[in-house]
Design an enzyme around this catalytic site. Sequence first.
Site, PDB file in Angstrom:
ATOM      1  N   GLY A 171      53.694  47.353  64.089  1.00  0.00           N
ATOM      2  CA  GLY A 171      53.504  47.472  62.644  1.00  0.00           C
ATOM      3  C   GLY A 171      54.717  48.110  61.995  1.00  0.00           C
ATOM      4  O   GLY A 171      55.711  47.445  61.703  1.00  0.00           O
ATOM      5  N   GLY A 172      54.644  49.431  61.779  1.00  0.00           N
ATOM      6  CA  GLY A 172      55.672  50.159  61.036  1.00  0.00           C
ATOM      7  C   GLY A 172      57.115  49.824  61.427  1.00  0.00           C
ATOM      8  O   GLY A 172      57.947  49.545  60.560  1.00  0.00           O
ATOM      9  N   ASN A 214      53.871  42.826  62.899  1.00  0.00           N
ATOM     10  CA  ASN A 214      52.707  42.763  62.013  1.00  0.00           C
ATOM     11  C   ASN A 214      53.074  43.506  60.727  1.00  0.00           C
ATOM     12  O   ASN A 214      53.042  44.735  60.688  1.00  0.00           O
ATOM     13  CB  ASN A 214      51.498  43.409  62.706  1.00  0.00           C
ATOM     14  CG  ASN A 214      50.271  43.409  61.821  1.00  0.00           C
ATOM     15  OD1 ASN A 214      50.247  42.777  60.765  1.00  0.00           O
ATOM     16  ND2 ASN A 214      49.243  44.117  62.254  1.00  0.00           N
ATOM     17  N   TRP A 215      53.460  42.734  59.721  1.00  0.00           N
ATOM     18  CA  TRP A 215      53.909  43.371  58.468  1.00  0.00           C
ATOM     19  C   TRP A 215      52.751  43.994  57.697  1.00  0.00           C
ATOM     20  O   TRP A 215      52.966  44.775  56.772  1.00  0.00           O
ATOM     21  CB  TRP A 215      54.606  42.340  57.567  1.00  0.00           C
ATOM     22  CG  TRP A 215      55.945  41.874  58.055  1.00  0.00           C
ATOM     23  CD1 TRP A 215      56.599  42.261  59.208  1.00  0.00           C
ATOM     24  CD2 TRP A 215      56.804  40.927  57.403  1.00  0.00           C
ATOM     25  NE1 TRP A 215      57.797  41.611  59.313  1.00  0.00           N
ATOM     26  CE2 TRP A 215      57.957  40.786  58.222  1.00  0.00           C
ATOM     27  CE3 TRP A 215      56.724  40.195  56.224  1.00  0.00           C
ATOM     28  CZ2 TRP A 215      59.004  39.929  57.870  1.00  0.00           C
ATOM     29  CZ3 TRP A 215      57.767  39.345  55.887  1.00  0.00           C
ATOM     30  CH2 TRP A 215      58.904  39.221  56.705  1.00  0.00           C
ATOM     31  N   LYS A 216      51.517  43.621  58.022  1.00  0.00           N
ATOM     32  CA  LYS A 216      50.346  44.088  57.263  1.00  0.00           C
ATOM     33  C   LYS A 216      50.569  43.778  55.777  1.00  0.00           C
ATOM     34  O   LYS A 216      51.138  42.743  55.446  1.00  0.00           O
ATOM     35  CB  LYS A 216      50.085  45.571  57.535  1.00  0.00           C
ATOM     36  CG  LYS A 216      50.014  45.863  59.036  1.00  0.00           C
ATOM     37  CD  LYS A 216      49.518  47.231  59.381  1.00  0.00           C
ATOM     38  CE  LYS A 216      49.511  47.403  60.895  1.00  0.00           C
ATOM     39  NZ  LYS A 216      48.966  48.677  61.339  1.00  0.00           N
ATOM     40  N   GLU A 250      42.079  47.118  61.908  1.00  0.00           N
ATOM     41  CA  GLU A 250      41.890  47.333  60.457  1.00  0.00           C
ATOM     42  C   GLU A 250      40.901  46.324  59.884  1.00  0.00           C
ATOM     43  O   GLU A 250      40.131  46.635  58.977  1.00  0.00           O
ATOM     44  CB  GLU A 250      43.260  47.264  59.749  1.00  0.00           C
ATOM     45  CG  GLU A 250      44.080  48.517  60.045  1.00  0.00           C
ATOM     46  CD  GLU A 250      45.588  48.306  60.093  1.00  0.00           C
ATOM     47  OE1 GLU A 250      46.084  47.300  59.561  1.00  0.00           O
ATOM     48  OE2 GLU A 250      46.271  49.158  60.696  1.00  0.00           O
ATOM     49  N   GLU A 309      45.373  47.603  71.461  1.00  0.00           N
ATOM     50  CA  GLU A 309      45.895  48.574  70.489  1.00  0.00           C
ATOM     51  C   GLU A 309      44.915  49.732  70.331  1.00  0.00           C
ATOM     52  O   GLU A 309      43.917  49.607  69.614  1.00  0.00           O
ATOM     53  CB  GLU A 309      46.067  47.906  69.120  1.00  0.00           C
ATOM     54  CG  GLU A 309      47.026  46.741  69.114  1.00  0.00           C
ATOM     55  CD  GLU A 309      47.533  46.464  67.708  1.00  0.00           C
ATOM     56  OE1 GLU A 309      48.743  46.569  67.512  1.00  0.00           O
ATOM     57  OE2 GLU A 309      46.721  46.173  66.812  1.00  0.00           O
ATOM     58  N   SER A 325      52.259  52.393  67.423  1.00  0.00           N
ATOM     59  CA  SER A 325      53.466  53.206  67.305  1.00  0.00           C
ATOM     60  C   SER A 325      54.580  52.823  68.289  1.00  0.00           C
ATOM     61  O   SER A 325      55.329  53.674  68.757  1.00  0.00           O
ATOM     62  CB  SER A 325      53.133  54.692  67.423  1.00  0.00           C
ATOM     63  OG  SER A 325      52.255  55.074  66.375  1.00  0.00           O
ATOM     64  N   GLY A 360      49.886  53.538  63.732  1.00  0.00           N
ATOM     65  CA  GLY A 360      50.424  54.159  62.518  1.00  0.00           C
ATOM     66  C   GLY A 360      50.403  55.678  62.551  1.00  0.00           C
ATOM     67  O   GLY A 360      50.612  56.337  61.535  1.00  0.00           O
ATOM     68  N   HIS A 411      42.180  42.426  64.437  1.00  0.00           N
ATOM     69  CA  HIS A 411      42.925  43.680  64.322  1.00  0.00           C
ATOM     70  C   HIS A 411      41.952  44.803  63.956  1.00  0.00           C
ATOM     71  O   HIS A 411      41.003  44.578  63.212  1.00  0.00           O
ATOM     72  CB  HIS A 411      44.019  43.552  63.246  1.00  0.00           C
ATOM     73  CG  HIS A 411      44.945  44.718  63.254  1.00  0.00           C
ATOM     74  ND1 HIS A 411      44.629  45.909  62.640  1.00  0.00           N
ATOM     75  CD2 HIS A 411      46.166  44.896  63.831  1.00  0.00           C
ATOM     76  CE1 HIS A 411      45.618  46.767  62.841  1.00  0.00           C
ATOM     77  NE2 HIS A 411      46.562  46.171  63.554  1.00  0.00           N
TER      78      HIS A 411
HETATM   79  P1  PGA Z   1      51.982  50.509  64.254  1.00  0.00           P
HETATM   80  O1  PGA Z   1      50.876  49.343  64.055  1.00  0.00           O
HETATM   81  O2  PGA Z   1      53.071  49.910  65.104  1.00  0.00           O
HETATM   82  O3  PGA Z   1      52.441  50.852  62.873  1.00  0.00           O
HETATM   83  O4  PGA Z   1      51.302  51.632  64.953  1.00  0.00           O
HETATM   84  C1  PGA Z   1      50.548  48.481  65.090  1.00  0.00           C
HETATM   85  C2  PGA Z   1      49.487  47.527  64.635  1.00  0.00           C
HETATM   86  O5  PGA Z   1      48.576  47.929  63.900  1.00  0.00           O
HETATM   87  O6  PGA Z   1      49.514  46.325  64.993  1.00  0.00           O
END
Ligand code: PGA
Length: 253
Positions: free
Chosen positions: A236-237, A9-11, A99, A169, A215, A175, A97
């Site tokens: 994500g990250g 997930n590049w966001k 967010e 999640e 994470s 994050g 998600h």
């Molecule tokens: P993260 O994000 O791996 O940076 O914690 C995961 C996500 O939000 O899908």
Amino acid sequence: MRKQIAAANWKMNLTIQQGETLVNELMEATGELNETQATVFAVPFPYLVNVKNILAGKSHVFVAAQNCYNKVSGAFTGEVSVEILKSIGTDYVIVGHSERREYFNESNQVLAEKIDLCIEYGLKPIFCCGEALEVREAGTQNSFVESQIKESLFHLTAEQLTGFVIAYEPIWAIGTGKTATSAQAQEIHAYIRSVLAQGYGNEVAESISILYGGSVKAANAKEIFSQPDVDGGLVGGASLMATEFAAIIRSLK
Ligand code: PGA
């Protein structure tokens, strides 16, 4: 065996040049996946076609949108419909998600509408659920996640839910560098599968891939993915770095 999935997930990160370099590096670094494994790249809308083109002819690798709108078409300036996504060859869509839920007020009801449209237009949703820190501290995470799933998914038929993808999640792990322990992940994943089994029977529940997100990195992926009810991760990250994400893909069961 249900699908084991490493989803990036590049966001709202990377330029197209950086993104193309990353995907090319990853394709070189990771060998062929087997029939029950998949890699998914959830990239910003404008990159979907480019990434799809890079992946042309490769097996078990897919592109995903990070969101879609809950209407078929019309005067909704700036939004992107599932029909548009389908027309450019998108395979998956991340729906719900945390967010999106938090910053864009997406409710379980709106997410149910998005899920329906994805299914109608032949896109595969990756439905996200997960609790905030206060909920975890109060010890009510199971019932919280159960409501999210029931309110957004339980109107579907058994056929529609067969082979579905859910991502659990915990918001406190996204994050933050704070990962759920593999035991915490297994516990709630098993609970989610039991909720699905109660509603739809064992066979449907066993067919659903439940990804862990929050994470995930090269150093913890193998341990988390080795849990019996964890079927890969939404990352994500660590998905923004070729060596990290390549190791995560290699950690799939
Ligand atoms: P993260 O994000 O791996 O940076 O914690 C995961 C996500 O939000 O899908």
